[in-house]
Write an enzyme that holds these catalytic residues in place. Structure first.
Site, PDB file in Angstrom:
ATOM      1  CD  GLU A  27       5.405 -12.804 -10.543  1.00  0.00           C
ATOM      2  OE1 GLU A  27       5.170 -12.421  -9.388  1.00  0.00           O
ATOM      3  OE2 GLU A  27       5.936 -12.070 -11.403  1.00  0.00           O
ATOM      4  CD1 TRP A  35       8.970 -11.610  -8.933  1.00  0.00           C
ATOM      5  CD2 TRP A  35       9.331 -10.123  -7.285  1.00  0.00           C
ATOM      6  NE1 TRP A  35       9.397 -10.422  -9.504  1.00  0.00           N
ATOM      7  CE2 TRP A  35       9.617  -9.495  -8.509  1.00  0.00           C
ATOM      8  CE3 TRP A  35       9.487  -9.395  -6.112  1.00  0.00           C
ATOM      9  CZ2 TRP A  35      10.051  -8.175  -8.599  1.00  0.00           C
ATOM     10  CZ3 TRP A  35       9.920  -8.075  -6.186  1.00  0.00           C
ATOM     11  CH2 TRP A  35      10.205  -7.472  -7.419  1.00  0.00           C
ATOM     12  CD1 TRP A  71       2.935   6.493   7.549  1.00  0.00           C
ATOM     13  CD2 TRP A  71       1.797   6.389   5.623  1.00  0.00           C
ATOM     14  NE1 TRP A  71       3.713   5.793   6.641  1.00  0.00           N
ATOM     15  CE2 TRP A  71       3.030   5.715   5.449  1.00  0.00           C
ATOM     16  CE3 TRP A  71       0.919   6.463   4.544  1.00  0.00           C
ATOM     17  CZ2 TRP A  71       3.408   5.125   4.255  1.00  0.00           C
ATOM     18  CZ3 TRP A  71       1.295   5.864   3.357  1.00  0.00           C
ATOM     19  CH2 TRP A  71       2.519   5.203   3.212  1.00  0.00           C
ATOM     20  CG  ASN A  78       0.403  -9.745  -7.787  1.00  0.00           C
ATOM     21  OD1 ASN A  78       0.784  -9.550  -6.644  1.00  0.00           O
ATOM     22  ND2 ASN A  78       0.987  -9.200  -8.837  1.00  0.00           N
ATOM     23  CD1 TRP A 132       4.087   1.414   4.632  1.00  0.00           C
ATOM     24  CD2 TRP A 132       4.076  -0.755   5.182  1.00  0.00           C
ATOM     25  NE1 TRP A 132       5.210   1.157   5.371  1.00  0.00           N
ATOM     26  CE2 TRP A 132       5.236  -0.166   5.716  1.00  0.00           C
ATOM     27  CE3 TRP A 132       3.870  -2.112   5.401  1.00  0.00           C
ATOM     28  CZ2 TRP A 132       6.183  -0.871   6.466  1.00  0.00           C
ATOM     29  CZ3 TRP A 132       4.806  -2.833   6.149  1.00  0.00           C
ATOM     30  CH2 TRP A 132       5.947  -2.219   6.673  1.00  0.00           C
ATOM     31  CD1 TRP A 178       0.599  -5.713   2.529  1.00  0.00           C
ATOM     32  CD2 TRP A 178      -0.113  -3.630   2.103  1.00  0.00           C
ATOM     33  NE1 TRP A 178      -0.769  -5.753   2.400  1.00  0.00           N
ATOM     34  CE2 TRP A 178      -1.229  -4.501   2.151  1.00  0.00           C
ATOM     35  CE3 TRP A 178      -0.332  -2.277   1.845  1.00  0.00           C
ATOM     36  CZ2 TRP A 178      -2.536  -4.039   1.939  1.00  0.00           C
ATOM     37  CZ3 TRP A 178      -1.625  -1.823   1.639  1.00  0.00           C
ATOM     38  CH2 TRP A 178      -2.710  -2.696   1.685  1.00  0.00           C
TER      39      TRP A 178
HETATM   40  C1  LIG Z   1      -0.081  -5.818  -1.120  1.00  0.00           C
HETATM   41  C2  LIG Z   1       0.272  -7.249  -1.428  1.00  0.00           C
HETATM   42  C3  LIG Z   1       0.193  -8.207  -0.427  1.00  0.00           C
HETATM   43  C4  LIG Z   1       0.505  -9.551  -0.697  1.00  0.00           C
HETATM   44  N1  LIG Z   1       0.407 -10.471   0.317  1.00  0.00           N
HETATM   45  C5  LIG Z   1       0.713 -11.774   0.069  1.00  0.00           C
HETATM   46  C6  LIG Z   1       0.629 -12.745   1.097  1.00  0.00           C
HETATM   47  O1  LIG Z   1       0.314 -12.467   2.264  1.00  0.00           O
HETATM   48  N2  LIG Z   1       0.890 -14.046   0.757  1.00  0.00           N
HETATM   49  C7  LIG Z   1       1.269 -14.406  -0.503  1.00  0.00           C
HETATM   50  O2  LIG Z   1       1.515 -15.589  -0.743  1.00  0.00           O
HETATM   51  N3  LIG Z   1       1.413 -13.483  -1.471  1.00  0.00           N
HETATM   52  C8  LIG Z   1       1.137 -12.194  -1.241  1.00  0.00           C
HETATM   53  N4  LIG Z   1       1.248 -11.274  -2.258  1.00  0.00           N
HETATM   54  C9  LIG Z   1       1.845 -11.689  -3.549  1.00  0.00           C
HETATM   55  C10 LIG Z   1       0.849 -12.178  -4.612  1.00  0.00           C
HETATM   56  O3  LIG Z   1      -0.185 -11.256  -4.763  1.00  0.00           O
HETATM   57  C11 LIG Z   1       0.260 -13.540  -4.309  1.00  0.00           C
HETATM   58  O4  LIG Z   1       1.292 -14.457  -4.009  1.00  0.00           O
HETATM   59  C12 LIG Z   1      -0.517 -14.096  -5.497  1.00  0.00           C
HETATM   60  O5  LIG Z   1      -1.550 -13.206  -5.845  1.00  0.00           O
HETATM   61  C13 LIG Z   1      -1.107 -15.440  -5.135  1.00  0.00           C
HETATM   62  O6  LIG Z   1      -1.866 -15.951  -6.195  1.00  0.00           O
HETATM   63  P1  LIG Z   1      -1.333 -17.185  -7.048  1.00  0.00           P
HETATM   64  O7  LIG Z   1      -0.930 -18.288  -6.140  1.00  0.00           O
HETATM   65  O8  LIG Z   1      -2.338 -17.462  -8.077  1.00  0.00           O
HETATM   66  O9  LIG Z   1      -0.022 -16.585  -7.679  1.00  0.00           O
HETATM   67  P2  LIG Z   1       0.828 -16.954  -9.031  1.00  0.00           P
HETATM   68  O10 LIG Z   1       0.792 -15.754  -9.850  1.00  0.00           O
HETATM   69  O11 LIG Z   1       0.270 -18.217  -9.610  1.00  0.00           O
HETATM   70  O12 LIG Z   1       2.255 -17.171  -8.472  1.00  0.00           O
HETATM   71  C14 LIG Z   1       2.754 -18.431  -7.979  1.00  0.00           C
HETATM   72  C15 LIG Z   1       3.338 -18.240  -6.600  1.00  0.00           C
HETATM   73  O13 LIG Z   1       4.451 -17.343  -6.636  1.00  0.00           O
HETATM   74  C16 LIG Z   1       4.470 -16.545  -5.461  1.00  0.00           C
HETATM   75  N5  LIG Z   1       4.271 -15.142  -5.836  1.00  0.00           N
HETATM   76  C17 LIG Z   1       3.569 -14.656  -6.882  1.00  0.00           C
HETATM   77  N6  LIG Z   1       3.635 -13.312  -6.923  1.00  0.00           N
HETATM   78  C18 LIG Z   1       4.396 -12.954  -5.867  1.00  0.00           C
HETATM   79  C19 LIG Z   1       4.831 -11.706  -5.369  1.00  0.00           C
HETATM   80  N7  LIG Z   1       4.527 -10.555  -5.971  1.00  0.00           N
HETATM   81  N8  LIG Z   1       5.593 -11.687  -4.247  1.00  0.00           N
HETATM   82  C20 LIG Z   1       5.936 -12.831  -3.624  1.00  0.00           C
HETATM   83  N9  LIG Z   1       5.547 -14.053  -4.058  1.00  0.00           N
HETATM   84  C21 LIG Z   1       4.797 -14.106  -5.164  1.00  0.00           C
HETATM   85  C22 LIG Z   1       3.319 -17.014  -4.598  1.00  0.00           C
HETATM   86  O14 LIG Z   1       3.791 -17.949  -3.665  1.00  0.00           O
HETATM   87  C23 LIG Z   1       2.375 -17.637  -5.613  1.00  0.00           C
HETATM   88  O15 LIG Z   1       1.531 -18.611  -5.066  1.00  0.00           O
HETATM   89  C24 LIG Z   1       0.935  -9.916  -2.000  1.00  0.00           C
HETATM   90  C25 LIG Z   1       1.009  -8.941  -2.996  1.00  0.00           C
HETATM   91  C26 LIG Z   1       0.675  -7.634  -2.725  1.00  0.00           C
HETATM   92  C27 LIG Z   1       0.759  -6.603  -3.814  1.00  0.00           C
END
Ligand SMILES: Cc1cc2nc3c(=O)[nH]c(=O)nc-3n(C[C@H](O)[C@H](O)[C@H](O)COP(=O)(O)OP(=O)(O)OC[C@H]3O[C@@H](n4cnc5c(N)ncnc54)[C@H](O)[C@@H]3O)c2cc1C
Length: 483
Positions: A282, A285, A313, A348, A366, A389
């Protein structure tokens, strides 16, 4: 010869450990840490309300940490170039160091600033403080940027990189006289109403809190991460995202902490537990999101897949408002949108659910969803938000196919099996039995009455019929698919 002075221009790297610019400055002589608040230089994406809240507290914390080293944070507001010029003049500094950013507006600004500094004979150097793999270092065999995650991450893991993090400096040499600093409140980052009341209960900004959260996550949660990360009813993920966005923690620190707790990770072949492995993926990602933002900067506004530019849209300010305020009549969507408003965060899985609902059930663009998230998320991040998005809307790199429409009821069963999350954030449904909680409109009248629910009065009727909305979305998709 007098000791040289370096300005460290801090941005999204609000920490002392694993801080290449600060470290290099410290080894050169006197250090002046500076934060310049310049929202006008962020192009179309000046920080939103929740980000400003976080920034306020993060700057406060950084100043405290610096003071423990006998230093301090100089805060200014205005045009970066003017302020750097003033500071160079006031302090006699001969170098400016910073860690790189990758957002399109920041790249442009930083290039101009660097050229101007070099033209003045000032040493200007930038460093990598926020990514494991810088976007231009990972290329396909055809020498192009990646657009699919799995081969991108494989290529990353096969590339030599530094996974070790640098310790914080033990001391920082101060200038003989500190330049003036703006009081934090004068940056006017906090909201003027009480919108942020629950933020204080939910978050603690700053690197020390980030490091505590990382330790706790690595010790307690990571081993079950692969199973629990999709749960909305408890913290199954790290919640490190705002700390990462503001650079209170670097991905190298995360990597090092996970390695330390689980044994070394040989490139590509990991001996980590499943939870740790999925977690680092992640973090991968996030690297991919920065790779895409760097190589496809227009994706903050335009879909990467061109045919989606013609997607029909719908437009509806009232429907958008209902989504934003958690009044859609779909409890899992409403719970998540209310959690976002109250705490600046949602997990997420619920981000995907609400994004799918907006773009597919309501067929609102979006871009409107991304804007709302930008203003309300404490972790609003241009790279991750754009990727999230476009992924959910089906129009981005390696995206979920458009025809994958999330069913809110089935998603709620998985993310919130006992209904605790819905009950917490949609209290008007709290006493409805779980059987009816996810689709209150299907509940018998006596069940609703016993729970004090009057649909259309105490809680909204569903905005759409999910199955009809799904069919309409798929029909719209068919029209653009082959164009
Ligand atoms: C519509 C949408 C919008 C989002 N907007 C943002 C945003 O503005 N900022 C943001 O940081 N994340 C965003 N995310 C990705 C993700 O949802 C969050 O990073 C995550 O929920 C943060 O919680 P966590 O730190 O507990 O994540 P964990 O699951 O603990 O992951 C650790 C770190 O990995 C990175 N990460 C995890 N999942 C993703 C992912 N799918 N894409 C990119 N990086 C990821 C983040 O930096 C996160 O803190 C978005 C996802 C979606 C579907």
């Amino acid at each position: 010869m007098s000791t040289p002075t370096t300005i460290v221009w801090l941005r999204q790297d609000l920490r002392l450990a694993d801080q290449p610019a600060l470290r290099r400055a410290a080894s050169r002589g006197r250090v002046i840490p500076v934060y310049i608040y310049a929202p006008e230089e962020e192009g179309d994406w000046p920080p939103g309300g929740a980000s400003r809240w976080w920034l306020h507290h993060s700057l406060e914390s950084l100043d405290e940490q610096l003071r423990q080293l006998g230093s301090r944070l100089i805060r200014r507001r205005g045009t970066t170039q003017d302020i750097l010029n003033e500071l160079l003049e006031e302090t006699g500094a001969t170098a400016v160091y910073w860690n790189r950013r990758y957002e399109p507006a920041a790249i442009e600004r930083d290039k101009t600033v660097k050229a101007a500094l070099l033209a003045m004979g000032v040493q200007a150097e930038s460093f990598n403080g926020s990514l494991l793999y810088e976007p231009w270092t990972i290329r396909t065999k055809q020498d192009a940027p990646y657009q699919v995650f799995t081969p991108f991450w494989k290529a990353c893991l096969a590339t030599e990189t530094v996974h070790e993090s640098l310790p914080a400096p033990r001391e920082l040499v101060s200038p003989p006289k500190w330049p003036k600093s703006l009081p934090l409140d004068e940056l006017e980052l906090l909201p003027s109403n009480s919108w942020d009341a629950q933020f204080y209960e939910t978050w603690q900004a700053g690197a020390p809190a980030a490091e505590r959260r990382l330790r706790q996550f690595v010790n307690e949660t990571v081993r079950r991460y692969h199973e629990d990360r999709d749960r909305a009813d408890f913290d199954g993920s790290s919640r490190l995202s705002p700390h990462l966005h503001f650079g209170e923690l670097s991905p190298r620190q995360i990597w090092a902490a996970v390695e330390k707790s689980s044994g070394k990770v040989p490139a590509g072949k990991s001996k980590l537990g499943q939870g740790a492995e999925v977690f680092l993926k992640e973090v991968g990602w996030r690297e991919f999101a920065y790779h895409l933002l760097y190589h496809f900067p227009s994706t903050t506004k335009e879909p990467l897949r061109e045919q989606f530019r013609r997607f029909p849209w719908r437009r509806s300010a009232t429907e958008l408002w209902s989504w934003q305020r958690g009044q859609t009549g779909f409890p899992i969507v409403d719970a998540a949108m209310r959690q976002l408003w109250a705490t600046g965060y949602m997990p997420n899985r619920t981000r995907m659910i609400v994004a799918s609902f907006l773009t597919k059930d309501l067929r609102l663009s979006w871009q409107q969803g991304a804007r709302w998230f930008w203003d309300t998320l404490v972790d609003a991040d241009l790279a991750n938000n754009t990727l999230g998005w476009q992924w959910t809307a089906g129009c981005g790199a390696d995206a979920a196919p458009y025809f994958r429409v999330f069913n809110p009821t089935m998603q709620a069963e998985k993310a919130d099996p006992h209904g605790d999350y819905i009950r917490r954030w949609v209290p008007e449904l709290a006493t409805l039995p779980t059987k009816w909680l996810r689709e209150p409109w299907t509940a018998p009248a006596e069940e609703l009455a016993a729970a004090g629910v009057k649909l259309g009065e105490t809680y909204p009727q569903p905005m759409v019929d999910h199955h009809e909305a799904r069919d309409a979305a798929l029909a719209a998709y068919e029209r653009v698919k082959n164009s």
